[in-house]
Design a protein around this motif. Structure first.
Motif, PDB file in Angstrom:
ATOM      1  N   GLN A  26      10.028 -29.699   3.887  1.00 25.58           N
ATOM      2  CA  GLN A  26       9.539 -30.861   3.139  1.00 25.58           C
ATOM      3  C   GLN A  26       8.022 -30.925   3.190  1.00 25.58           C
ATOM      4  O   GLN A  26       7.357 -31.098   2.180  1.00 25.58           O
ATOM      5  CB  GLN A  26      10.149 -32.144   3.717  1.00 25.58           C
ATOM      6  N   ALA A  27       7.466 -30.774   4.375  1.00 26.95           N
ATOM      7  CA  ALA A  27       6.020 -30.869   4.534  1.00 26.95           C
ATOM      8  C   ALA A  27       5.320 -29.747   3.784  1.00 26.95           C
ATOM      9  O   ALA A  27       4.308 -29.977   3.121  1.00 26.95           O
ATOM     10  CB  ALA A  27       5.646 -30.825   6.011  1.00 26.95           C
ATOM     11  N   ARG A  28       5.831 -28.540   3.894  1.00 27.84           N
ATOM     12  CA  ARG A  28       5.179 -27.403   3.243  1.00 27.84           C
ATOM     13  C   ARG A  28       5.377 -27.419   1.734  1.00 27.84           C
ATOM     14  O   ARG A  28       4.457 -27.182   0.980  1.00 27.84           O
ATOM     15  CB  ARG A  28       5.722 -26.081   3.796  1.00 27.84           C
ATOM     16  N   VAL A  30       6.539 -29.944  -0.458  1.00 27.08           N
ATOM     17  CA  VAL A  30       6.234 -31.124  -1.261  1.00 27.08           C
ATOM     18  C   VAL A  30       4.871 -31.705  -0.904  1.00 27.08           C
ATOM     19  O   VAL A  30       4.011 -31.875  -1.770  1.00 27.08           O
ATOM     20  CB  VAL A  30       7.337 -32.192  -1.095  1.00 27.08           C
ATOM     21  N   GLU A  31       4.665 -31.999   0.355  1.00 25.45           N
ATOM     22  CA  GLU A  31       3.441 -32.689   0.747  1.00 25.45           C
ATOM     23  C   GLU A  31       2.198 -31.818   0.608  1.00 25.45           C
ATOM     24  O   GLU A  31       1.162 -32.292   0.146  1.00 25.45           O
ATOM     25  CB  GLU A  31       3.579 -33.220   2.166  1.00 25.45           C
ATOM     26  N   GLU A  32       2.295 -30.548   0.996  1.00 22.64           N
ATOM     27  CA  GLU A  32       1.125 -29.665   0.866  1.00 22.64           C
ATOM     28  C   GLU A  32       0.737 -29.508  -0.601  1.00 22.64           C
ATOM     29  O   GLU A  32      -0.444 -29.541  -0.945  1.00 22.64           O
ATOM     30  CB  GLU A  32       1.412 -28.296   1.480  1.00 22.64           C
ATOM     31  N   SER A  33       1.726 -29.339  -1.485  1.00 22.21           N
ATOM     32  CA  SER A  33       1.438 -29.211  -2.915  1.00 22.21           C
ATOM     33  C   SER A  33       0.743 -30.465  -3.443  1.00 22.21           C
ATOM     34  O   SER A  33      -0.220 -30.377  -4.216  1.00 22.21           O
ATOM     35  CB  SER A  33       2.720 -28.969  -3.695  1.00 22.21           C
ATOM     36  N   TYR A  34       1.245 -31.621  -3.027  1.00 25.48           N
ATOM     37  CA  TYR A  34       0.630 -32.882  -3.456  1.00 25.48           C
ATOM     38  C   TYR A  34      -0.808 -32.984  -2.972  1.00 25.48           C
ATOM     39  O   TYR A  34      -1.710 -33.358  -3.725  1.00 25.48           O
ATOM     40  CB  TYR A  34       1.442 -34.071  -2.935  1.00 25.48           C
ATOM     41  N   LEU A  35      -1.042 -32.656  -1.704  1.00 27.36           N
ATOM     42  CA  LEU A  35      -2.392 -32.771  -1.154  1.00 27.36           C
ATOM     43  C   LEU A  35      -3.359 -31.809  -1.839  1.00 27.36           C
ATOM     44  O   LEU A  35      -4.520 -32.168  -2.074  1.00 27.36           O
ATOM     45  CB  LEU A  35      -2.365 -32.522   0.356  1.00 27.36           C
ATOM     46  N   SER A  53      -2.934 -24.334   8.791  1.00 29.28           N
ATOM     47  CA  SER A  53      -3.016 -23.263   7.802  1.00 29.28           C
ATOM     48  C   SER A  53      -1.764 -22.410   7.705  1.00 29.28           C
ATOM     49  O   SER A  53      -1.710 -21.513   6.886  1.00 29.28           O
ATOM     50  CB  SER A  53      -4.213 -22.367   8.103  1.00 29.28           C
ATOM     51  N   PHE A  54      -0.724 -22.659   8.512  1.00 30.50           N
ATOM     52  CA  PHE A  54       0.513 -21.889   8.419  1.00 30.50           C
ATOM     53  C   PHE A  54       1.178 -22.181   7.091  1.00 30.50           C
ATOM     54  O   PHE A  54       1.427 -23.317   6.728  1.00 30.50           O
ATOM     55  CB  PHE A  54       1.452 -22.259   9.559  1.00 30.50           C
TER      56      PHE A  54
END
Length: 59
Positions: A26-28, A30-35, A53-54
């Motif tokens: 979820q973090a990688r 959805v959230e990373e793409s949004y940020l 950075s992983f």
């Protein structure tokens, strides 16, 4: 050694591992793409300096 039903410990351990994997995805995903969309090139620079950075994908 018996090969009966899995014990409660194994079920709990499997559920914990599944939860950790789901949260990381979820973090990688959805959230990373949004940020990155929201903050542009500033986010990858921040993530690398903050130890975030992983990457699982090339997003």
């Amino acid at each position: 050694m018996t090969f009966g039903a899995p014990s409660a410990k194994w079920i709990a351990l499997t559920a914990l591992i599944a939860l950790i994997v789901a949260v990381e995805l979820q973090a990688r995903g959805v959230e990373e793409s949004y940020l990155i969309r929201r903050h542009g090139s500033a986010h990858p620079a921040y993530a690398s300096s903050a130890g975030l950075s992983f990457r699982l994908s090339g997003v």
